[in-house]
Design a protein around this motif. Structure first.
Motif, PDB file in Angstrom:
ATOM      1  N   TYR A   3       3.247 -64.473 -13.850  1.00 43.60           N
ATOM      2  CA  TYR A   3       2.945 -65.420 -12.787  1.00 43.60           C
ATOM      3  C   TYR A   3       3.726 -66.696 -13.062  1.00 43.60           C
ATOM      4  O   TYR A   3       3.676 -67.223 -14.177  1.00 43.60           O
ATOM      5  CB  TYR A   3       1.452 -65.747 -12.765  1.00 43.60           C
ATOM      6  CG  TYR A   3       0.569 -64.729 -12.086  1.00 43.60           C
ATOM      7  CD1 TYR A   3       1.035 -63.482 -11.695  1.00 43.60           C
ATOM      8  CD2 TYR A   3      -0.749 -65.036 -11.820  1.00 43.60           C
ATOM      9  CE1 TYR A   3       0.205 -62.566 -11.064  1.00 43.60           C
ATOM     10  CE2 TYR A   3      -1.589 -64.130 -11.180  1.00 43.60           C
ATOM     11  CZ  TYR A   3      -1.106 -62.900 -10.805  1.00 43.60           C
ATOM     12  OH  TYR A   3      -1.926 -61.999 -10.174  1.00 43.60           O
ATOM     13  N   ASP A  86      -3.474 -64.166  -6.653  1.00 46.66           N
ATOM     14  CA  ASP A  86      -2.546 -63.097  -6.303  1.00 46.66           C
ATOM     15  C   ASP A  86      -1.676 -63.587  -5.156  1.00 46.66           C
ATOM     16  O   ASP A  86      -1.716 -64.771  -4.816  1.00 46.66           O
ATOM     17  CB  ASP A  86      -3.295 -61.802  -5.955  1.00 46.66           C
ATOM     18  CG  ASP A  86      -4.336 -61.989  -4.859  1.00 46.66           C
ATOM     19  OD1 ASP A  86      -4.103 -62.782  -3.917  1.00 46.66           O
ATOM     20  OD2 ASP A  86      -5.384 -61.334  -4.924  1.00 46.66           O
ATOM     21  N   LYS A  87      -0.909 -62.681  -4.539  1.00 44.96           N
ATOM     22  CA  LYS A  87       0.021 -63.108  -3.489  1.00 44.96           C
ATOM     23  C   LYS A  87      -0.701 -63.695  -2.279  1.00 44.96           C
ATOM     24  O   LYS A  87      -0.113 -64.462  -1.526  1.00 44.96           O
ATOM     25  CB  LYS A  87       0.938 -61.970  -3.068  1.00 44.96           C
ATOM     26  CG  LYS A  87       0.223 -60.800  -2.441  1.00 44.96           C
ATOM     27  CD  LYS A  87       1.197 -59.715  -2.053  1.00 44.96           C
ATOM     28  CE  LYS A  87       0.389 -58.590  -1.409  1.00 44.96           C
ATOM     29  NZ  LYS A  87       0.976 -58.066  -0.241  1.00 44.96           N
ATOM     30  N   ASP A  88      -1.979 -63.379  -2.086  1.00 46.07           N
ATOM     31  CA  ASP A  88      -2.739 -63.918  -0.959  1.00 46.07           C
ATOM     32  C   ASP A  88      -3.534 -65.171  -1.329  1.00 46.07           C
ATOM     33  O   ASP A  88      -3.780 -66.026  -0.487  1.00 46.07           O
ATOM     34  CB  ASP A  88      -3.700 -62.854  -0.401  1.00 46.07           C
ATOM     35  CG  ASP A  88      -2.949 -61.662   0.155  1.00 46.07           C
ATOM     36  OD1 ASP A  88      -1.882 -61.866   0.784  1.00 46.07           O
ATOM     37  OD2 ASP A  88      -3.406 -60.526  -0.066  1.00 46.07           O
ATOM     38  N   THR A  90      -3.145 -68.166  -3.682  1.00 46.63           N
ATOM     39  CA  THR A  90      -2.106 -68.753  -4.530  1.00 46.63           C
ATOM     40  C   THR A  90      -2.449 -70.133  -5.063  1.00 46.63           C
ATOM     41  O   THR A  90      -1.692 -70.674  -5.868  1.00 46.63           O
ATOM     42  CB  THR A  90      -0.782 -68.865  -3.748  1.00 46.63           C
ATOM     43  OG1 THR A  90      -0.989 -69.694  -2.604  1.00 46.63           O
ATOM     44  CG2 THR A  90      -0.281 -67.492  -3.328  1.00 46.63           C
ATOM     45  N   ILE A 111       5.558 -63.878  -8.443  1.00 48.39           N
ATOM     46  CA  ILE A 111       5.054 -62.836  -9.345  1.00 48.39           C
ATOM     47  C   ILE A 111       6.261 -61.959  -9.659  1.00 48.39           C
ATOM     48  O   ILE A 111       6.856 -61.359  -8.747  1.00 48.39           O
ATOM     49  CB  ILE A 111       3.926 -62.014  -8.700  1.00 48.39           C
ATOM     50  CG1 ILE A 111       2.750 -62.922  -8.305  1.00 48.39           C
ATOM     51  CG2 ILE A 111       3.463 -60.918  -9.656  1.00 48.39           C
ATOM     52  CD1 ILE A 111       1.653 -62.210  -7.510  1.00 48.39           C
TER      53      ILE A 111
END
Length: 178
Positions: A3, A86-88, A90, A111
């Motif tokens: 990350y 995560d990607k959603d 942030t 990521i």
């Protein structure tokens, strides 16, 4: 996975650090990486706060369990980064030293795959210098805001407004009023 975060100090100046850390590292590991990246001594209390996309603060995750009932408070060592971000999702807020309230806006920027030979966590980029706190103000005779008692109509008696003044003795003030 790695990350990559941008950690921005919430000030008028642009002060931020880019930090790479493994997705399975804990929030406590991330706290330590932030402390090192910003050259803090690491002796102060800190917390992360989950937030929405508009940076509205939600749940606190503290460094230590300081709750009334042991085990009920969320602590950094219990959360892997991947369990919260995560990607959603942030964004997260980090506060270090609750007396000075160093507040940081932390955003997951990428990521990526682990790079062979790299050590994590690591500071990838550093921009800006941390303020030292409140600046010491030094006054000089040329300072336009300095008080110049020589030029004003004040003398020492003006600063002792109750010396020799018996006007309060005539008042029916009870010293033990409470």
């Amino acid at each position: 996975m790695v990350y990559k975060f941008r950690v921005i100090l919430d000030t008028e100046e642009d002060i931020f650090r880019d930090i790479a850390i493994l997705e399975d590292d804990t929030l406590e590991d991330f706290h330590n990486a932030i402390v090192n990246a910003f050259d803090f001594d690491g002796l102060e209390i800190a917390s992360f706060y989950t937030c929405d996309n508009e940076w509205n603060q939600e749940d606190e995750i503290s460094l230590f369990d300081t709750g009334d009932v042991l085990g009920q408070q969320k602590v950094m060592s219990d959360y892997a980064l991947s369990s919260l971000l995560d990607k959603d999702n942030t964004k997260i807020i980090y506060v270090y030293d609750f007396l000075n309230m160093w507040t940081f806006l932390v955003e997951l920027a990428a990521i990526e795959e682990v790079e062979a030979g790299e050590t994590y966590p690591s500071t990838l980029f550093s921009h800006g210098i941390m303020p030292l706190g409140t600046a010491d103000v030094e006054f000089s005779e040329t300072d336009e805001n300095a008080l110049d008692f020589d030029e004003d109509d004040y003398d020492e008696e003006d600063f002792d407004m109750f010396d020799g003044d018996d006007s309060f003795e005539d008042q029916s003030f009870d010293e033990n009023w409470n």
